[in-house]
Design a protein around this motif. Structure first.
Motif, short mmCIF file in Angstrom:
data_model
loop_
_atom_site.label_atom_id
_atom_site.label_comp_id
_atom_site.label_asym_id
_atom_site.label_seq_id
_atom_site.Cartn_x
_atom_site.Cartn_y
_atom_site.Cartn_z
N ALA A 20 0.74 -1.17 0.07
CA ALA A 20 0.02 -0.06 -0.04
C ALA A 20 0.87 1.16 0.21
CB ALA A 20 -0.74 -0.10 1.43
N VAL A 21 1.74 1.21 0.90
CA VAL A 21 2.86 2.34 0.75
C VAL A 21 3.38 2.52 -0.67
CG1 VAL A 21 4.96 3.19 1.98
CG2 VAL A 21 3.12 2.26 3.35
N ASP A 22 3.96 1.44 -1.20
CA ASP A 22 4.51 1.46 -2.33
C ASP A 22 3.83 1.98 -3.50
OD1 ASP A 22 7.01 0.66 -3.87
OD2 ASP A 22 5.56 -0.80 -5.00
N ALA A 23 2.61 1.83 -3.19
CA ALA A 23 1.55 2.17 -4.32
C ALA A 23 1.30 3.74 -4.41
CB ALA A 23 0.14 1.38 -4.37
N ILE A 28 9.74 4.36 -2.12
CA ILE A 28 10.25 4.49 -0.60
C ILE A 28 10.44 3.22 -0.11
CG2 ILE A 28 9.00 4.64 1.71
CD1 ILE A 28 9.47 7.27 0.19
N VAL A 29 9.91 2.03 -0.72
CA VAL A 29 10.18 0.73 -0.36
C VAL A 29 11.09 -0.01 -1.26
CG1 VAL A 29 9.30 -1.57 0.58
CG2 VAL A 29 7.79 0.65 1.09
N PRO A 30 12.09 -0.37 -1.11
CA PRO A 30 13.05 -1.13 -2.18
C PRO A 30 12.35 -2.22 -2.73
CG PRO A 30 14.41 -0.52 -0.21
CD PRO A 30 13.02 -0.35 0.24
N ALA A 35 10.17 -8.05 -2.84
CA ALA A 35 10.31 -9.28 -3.64
C ALA A 35 10.46 -10.35 -2.40
CB ALA A 35 11.09 -9.23 -4.61
N GLY A 36 11.54 -10.03 -1.59
CA GLY A 36 11.78 -11.12 -0.65
C GLY A 36 10.79 -11.40 0.42
#
Length: 391
Positions: A20-23, A28-30, A35-36
């Motif tokens: 959600a943050v990445d969207a 912001i989130v690598p 993926a990990g």
């Protein structure tokens, strides 16, 4: 203070929050982190599904497959710790084996004994896959096959502290020991041999009570547990050949039958040697938990396996009433080579009380039959214990 008890539900929420943050805020989130964590979520989810499916079929003997996102699946999500279990399996090689093993019997005060043990200086509790009160931080169920049937000695270490924690305690001059308290080990005919290979210097604590009361208490608990699991969505219908008895009388008589005796003899003969997994027919006890009454109540038979492997001086017999006194607790502490605990203002510990068998499903005739059956076994056991049992 211990680490937060985070597992698969929390992992789902964490991954959802990060996506959600990445969207909203790209970069912001690598991507490597996303993926990990996604792969960790997938692997843990598959492992969880395998654990639940195995528990349903092998431990509870139910024939219905577990459907993802069914009520049973959802409820189990909050009762199992697959993420922590995977981490501990991965780090098993740097963990210790238990110094003390409470082997049961079931409904004989294993929970109380474990809690008393946990009050002793330097005691470290075991990890449990189960987030349920009677098992959490008490019993692993490892050697009776809860973890996909795995019984290899290396992975038993997964449930205990690391060698680094032990080394730090010893370097600081502090006491250190850890325990497992699985009530099913006493009646599992292969468990003593496996434990002896894992730690031949372990101290064995054997909890006992009058066997007719034990049988009735176990039957009542077993049936109540089945009802509780049904309330969580566990389906009806048993695996063919693993149907469980409908009455205490049938359970008692069938547990002493030639068919059941032959299965237990086969289990001791075939499963006591080194192996990776238990076969489905033996988990958690041969023929299932409902047919184990006389296997649990013949204490002499079970005690001899442990005495043969560990020696009489390494086996401690205890009844719950003994642990309600300071002398009894001191005796237990001395046996595990610990100082006694500090006096508690709360009084003696007595958890998961086994209670009386008043109003039990055993009528007078059945109770008389059970008592007569156990009389010679009790006499033999009294000789092993070295004191009158007054049963």
């Amino acid at each position: 203070m211990g680490l937060p008890d985070w597992d698969l539900p929390e992992l789902y929420m964490l991954v959802a929050a990060l996506f959600a943050v990445d969207a909203v805020l790209p970069e912001i989130v690598p991507e490597a982190v996303l993926a990990g964590l996604t792969w960790l979520l997938i692997i843990t989810s598959l492992f969880f599904y395998a654990l639940v499916q195995y528990f349903t079929v092998a431990v509870m003997h139910k024939r219905a497959p577990v459907l993802p996102f069914s009520r049973w699946f959802w409820n189990m999500l909050w009762l199992v710790r697959p993420l922590q279990l995977l981490y501990r399996f991965a780090t098993a090689v740097v963990r210790v084996t238990p110094d003390v093993v409470i082997i049961g019997e079931v409904r004989c005060g294993t929970t109380t004994t474990a809690e008393v043990l946990a009050t002793l200086p330097g005691c470290r509790r075991p990890f449990s896959m189960w987030r349920v009160p009677f098992a959490d931080r008490k019993e692993t169920f490892y050697l009776v096959g809860h973890h996909l049937g795995l019984v290899h000695p290396l992975f038993y270490r997964a449930f205990f502290p690391t060698v680094f924690e032990k080394a730090l305690a010893r370097a600081a001059g502090r006491p250190f020991f850890t325990f497992d308290a699985c009530a099913q080990y006493a009646a599992a005919p292969w468990a003593a041999a496996h434990l002896a290979r894992i730690n031949p210097a372990a101290k064995i604590v054997h909890c006992i009570r009058e066997p007719v009361s034990q049988n009735i208490s176990w039957w009542t608990f077993h049936r109540a547990n089945d009802s509780s699991l049904a309330g969580l969505g566990l389906a009806d219908g048993f695996v063919a050949g693993r149907e469980q008895p409908e009455s205490l009388a049938v359970a008692f008589r069938e547990s002493a039958s030639d068919a059941t005796e032959a299965l237990y003899a086969r289990a001791e003969r075939e499963l006591s040697g080194p192996r990776w997994f238990l076969p489905l027919w033996a988990v958690t006890w041969p023929r299932g938990q409902g047919y184990a009454l006389t296997q649990c109540g013949r204490y002499a038979l079970n005690a001899k396996r442990y005495i043969d492997k560990f020696g009489r001086n390494s086996v401690f017999f205890v009844e719950v009433a003994q642990l309600q006194t300071a002398e009894g607790v001191s005796d237990l502490a001395a046996f595990v080579r610990s100082a006694p605990p500090k006096p508690s203002e709360d009084g003696p510990i007595h958890l998961n009380a086994n209670g009386s068998d008043a109003g039990s499903p055993a009528d007078g005739a059945l109770r008389k039959e059970m008592k007569a059956y156990y009389e010679p076994h009790n006499a033999e056991f009294a000789k092993i214990v070295g004191r009158p049992l007054n049963w």
